[in-house]
Design a protein around this motif. Sequence first.
Motif, short mmCIF file in Angstrom:
data_model
loop_
_atom_site.label_atom_id
_atom_site.label_comp_id
_atom_site.label_asym_id
_atom_site.label_seq_id
_atom_site.Cartn_x
_atom_site.Cartn_y
_atom_site.Cartn_z
N UNK A 99 0.92 -1.19 -0.09
CA UNK A 99 0.09 -0.21 -0.03
C UNK A 99 0.88 1.24 0.10
N UNK A 100 1.92 1.12 0.73
CA UNK A 100 2.91 2.41 0.78
C UNK A 100 3.53 2.56 -0.65
N UNK A 101 3.90 1.51 -1.27
CA UNK A 101 4.74 1.66 -2.37
C UNK A 101 3.70 1.88 -3.69
N UNK A 102 2.41 1.59 -3.70
CA UNK A 102 1.75 1.67 -4.82
C UNK A 102 1.68 3.41 -5.37
N UNK A 103 1.73 4.30 -4.76
CA UNK A 103 1.72 5.55 -5.32
C UNK A 103 3.00 5.66 -6.13
N UNK A 104 4.00 5.18 -5.71
CA UNK A 104 5.31 5.34 -6.14
C UNK A 104 5.32 4.76 -7.59
N UNK A 105 4.92 3.24 -7.54
CA UNK A 105 4.98 2.34 -8.76
C UNK A 105 3.76 2.57 -9.60
N UNK A 106 2.68 2.93 -9.17
CA UNK A 106 1.32 2.86 -10.06
C UNK A 106 0.45 3.90 -9.69
N UNK A 107 1.26 4.92 -9.08
CA UNK A 107 0.41 6.05 -8.83
C UNK A 107 -0.18 7.07 -10.07
N UNK A 108 0.26 6.55 -11.28
CA UNK A 108 -0.49 7.06 -12.51
C UNK A 108 -1.99 6.64 -12.64
N UNK A 109 -2.09 5.44 -11.91
CA UNK A 109 -3.20 4.84 -12.08
C UNK A 109 -4.44 5.46 -11.29
N UNK A 110 -4.22 6.03 -10.11
CA UNK A 110 -4.93 6.74 -9.52
C UNK A 110 -5.48 8.01 -9.78
#
Length: 78
Positions: free
Chosen positions: A18-29
């Motif tokens: 959850x903490x790493x998601x914005x860094x790796x896939x933040x463009x999907x949010x």
Amino acid sequence: MPFEGSAPKSDPGDSYKLADYPRTDGHRLRRLVPVDSGLRQLQALVHLRDDHVRARTAVGNQLGALLEQHWVMPPVVV
């Protein structure tokens, strides 16, 4: 997606993902847009109306139960 599969659940692993998601896939949010004050007021009014409808229904049910207990037929509302 980098976190596919059905690995066993673990709190440390899940929190890392959850903490790493914005860094790796933040463009999907999608970006969060603040709620406009008119919409907030409308939501408050709708919640208030819902509360009143629930209270009216509860009072009607209580009245019907009391009338039934005392062998008085409640009026039929059409």
